[in-house]
Design an enzyme around this catalytic site. Structure first.
Site, PDB file in Angstrom:
ATOM      1  N   ASN A   7       0.881  -1.169   0.000  1.00 31.42           N
ATOM      2  CA  ASN A   7       0.000   0.000   0.000  1.00 31.42           C
ATOM      3  C   ASN A   7       0.914   1.212   0.000  1.00 31.42           C
ATOM      4  O   ASN A   7       1.469   1.596   1.022  1.00 31.42           O
ATOM      5  CB  ASN A   7      -0.883  -0.030   1.251  1.00 31.42           C
ATOM      6  N   ARG A  98      -2.481  -2.048  -3.604  1.00 34.99           N
ATOM      7  CA  ARG A  98      -3.736  -1.344  -3.368  1.00 34.99           C
ATOM      8  C   ARG A  98      -3.756  -0.083  -4.240  1.00 34.99           C
ATOM      9  O   ARG A  98      -2.817   0.710  -4.209  1.00 34.99           O
ATOM     10  CB  ARG A  98      -3.815  -0.936  -1.900  1.00 34.99           C
ATOM     11  N   HIS A 187     -13.358   2.164  -0.235  1.00 36.84           N
ATOM     12  CA  HIS A 187     -13.260   1.094   0.774  1.00 36.84           C
ATOM     13  C   HIS A 187     -13.758  -0.234   0.187  1.00 36.84           C
ATOM     14  O   HIS A 187     -14.198  -1.123   0.928  1.00 36.84           O
ATOM     15  CB  HIS A 187     -14.130   1.383   2.031  1.00 36.84           C
ATOM     16  N   ARG A 248     -14.595  15.036   7.565  1.00 40.75           N
ATOM     17  CA  ARG A 248     -15.378  15.251   6.330  1.00 40.75           C
ATOM     18  C   ARG A 248     -16.853  15.377   6.659  1.00 40.75           C
ATOM     19  O   ARG A 248     -17.364  14.689   7.545  1.00 40.75           O
ATOM     20  CB  ARG A 248     -15.180  14.075   5.368  1.00 40.75           C
TER      21      ARG A 248
END
Ligand code: ADP
Length: 404
Positions: A7, A98, A187, A248
């Protein structure tokens, strides 16, 4: 088959090396994180996973000026004669990467080729922080690990099965066709893993399972999964909409952006920063980590209590919407930092929903869950589970499947 899951972030590389004996069985040999790549002092934290479940940890502080030196350092640690787990880098059969955003180009993990690289580049405007770093990781790994296959696993892929009524925005249709403006969702690797595990736990064949997955972390999203395939999700063109998150907004009236732009004379960059980094829990009460919000609420801070109520109420509305979208629901699953650890959020997000078939057992729900745990009462028609997510394992599993 040894698979290295990578990742790659803008200044870090997170990794996990698996020995996969089948698509269903894998063992972690080593894991770690190279951090502050490109800064004056970098750190590589490396953990060897021992057979007895313990970990032997070591840290190096050599400078890592770029991702290439970072990955070379990781491979050196993995093949270290004393601390390593492989005798030669050639033992690594594949790297599973990823990747945040592949737009509509890929709905499944794919061996890296020119089309994959083009799609990642094309989606840089949609994932400006992640896609360039993910691509860097792929290019560097392809160069350093020439004997290994490179597989890209996309965060958007699982959501590509959404029907148009779920993924289109009611904007002029040309903006979808010409600009790619639609709901993509994120996700995906986590939702896919959790939906699969939950179907098994609920005793329903995966291709007949109707499940709502709630990935609640710093960033949060929900997915509605019908017959094992995603049919709706709460994030959109970007990871901003849907649930209330650490910093957020989640869903807001989009006209607020124009209103504030005009009233306060804010630039587009300032507005972007406002809704992505200064809002959510932080905007309401000043804390973005939910543990701090709980502490503040316990100390009597009214705004912290308000932030908690707002978060739970928003979650609840999405659960209600997805129960409506799916009709029959076999199970709901909570996952990620908040979903796995915060029993208050779980209980409040599904409170008073007995009429929809959801009854939480407060004793079963109590505390943190590091293992899959059933938290619904026996009288609940919809089972509710906490399923710790494992995105790296899912990437290793999917990489294994691509290669087999
Ligand atoms: P992300 O991957 O999106 O950065 P995580 O899935 O790691 O986020 O989740 C981070 C969130 O999980 C933080 O808001 C943190 O407060 C919350 N969290 C972690 N542990 C606990 C806990 N024991 N109780 C409540 N919340 C927790």
């Amino acid at each position: 088959m040894k698979i290295l899951v990578i990742n790659s972030g803008s200044s870090s590389i997170k990794f996990k090396l698996y020995e996969m004996s089948s698509a269903e069985e894998g063992e972690v040999l080593a894991s770690g994180l190279a951090e502050r790549i490109g800064e004056d002092t970098s750190t590589l934290t490396y953990k060897r996973h021992e057979k007895d479940g313990s970990e032997t940890k070591q840290t190096w502080n050599d400078p890592l000026p770029n991702h290439e030196t970072g990955l070379k350092r990781i491979i050196k640690a993995l093949s270290d004669p004393e601390k390593g787990v492989i005798s030669s880098p050639d033992e690594i059969a594949a790297a599973g990467h990823r990747v945040l955003h592949a737009g509509e180009a890929f709905s499944a993990p794919t061996k890296v080729n020119d089309a994959v690289i083009d799609a990642i580049k094309k989606c840089i405007p949609l994932g400006p922080l992640h896609n360039p770093a993910n691509l860097d990781g792929i290019l560097v790994a392809s160069q350093i690990m020439q004997g290994a296959s490179q597989v890209a696993v996309f965060d958007t892929a699982f959501h590509q099965t959404m029907p148009p009524e779920a993924y289109l925005y009611a904007l002029p249709y040309e903006l979808y066709k010409e600009q790619g403006v639609r709901r993509y969702g994120f996700h995906g690797t986590s939702h896919k893993y959790v939906a699969r595990v939950t179907a098994k736990l609920a005793g329903v064949p995966q291709d007949q399972s109707n499940i709502i997955t709630a990935h609640l972390g710093n960033g949060s999203s929900m997915a509605a999964v019908r017959n094992g395939r995603c049919v709706d999700t709460s994030m959109g063109l970007t990871p901003l909409p849907g649930l209330i998150m650490g910093t957020r907004t989640g869903d807001i009236d989009p006209a607020i952006i124009f209103y504030l732009g005009k009233q306060l004379g804010l630039s587009l960059e300032e507005l972007d920063n406002l809704v992505n980094k200064q809002s959510g829990l932080k905007g309401i009460c000043g804390h973005n980590d939910l543990r701090d919000v709980h502490t503040a609420a316990e100390e009597g801070e009214e705004r912290a209590k308000l932030a908690l109520s707002m978060l739970a109420y928003r979650n609840k509305k999405f659960f209600g919407a997805y129960i409506a979208a799916l009709g029959r629901v076999d199970a709901i699953a909570f996952t990620a930092g908040v979903g796995e650890n915060d029993s208050w959020v779980r209980a409040q997000s599904l409170a008073d929903m007995e009429h929809l078939g959801v009854v939480i057992d407060l004793e079963r729900n109590d505390g943190r869950c590091s293992e899959p745990t059933l938290i619904s009462a026996d009288s609940s028609t919809i089972q509710v589970w906490v399923v710790p997510t494992d995105e790296e394992y899912e990437i290793a599993r999917e990489t294994y499947e691509v290669l087999s």
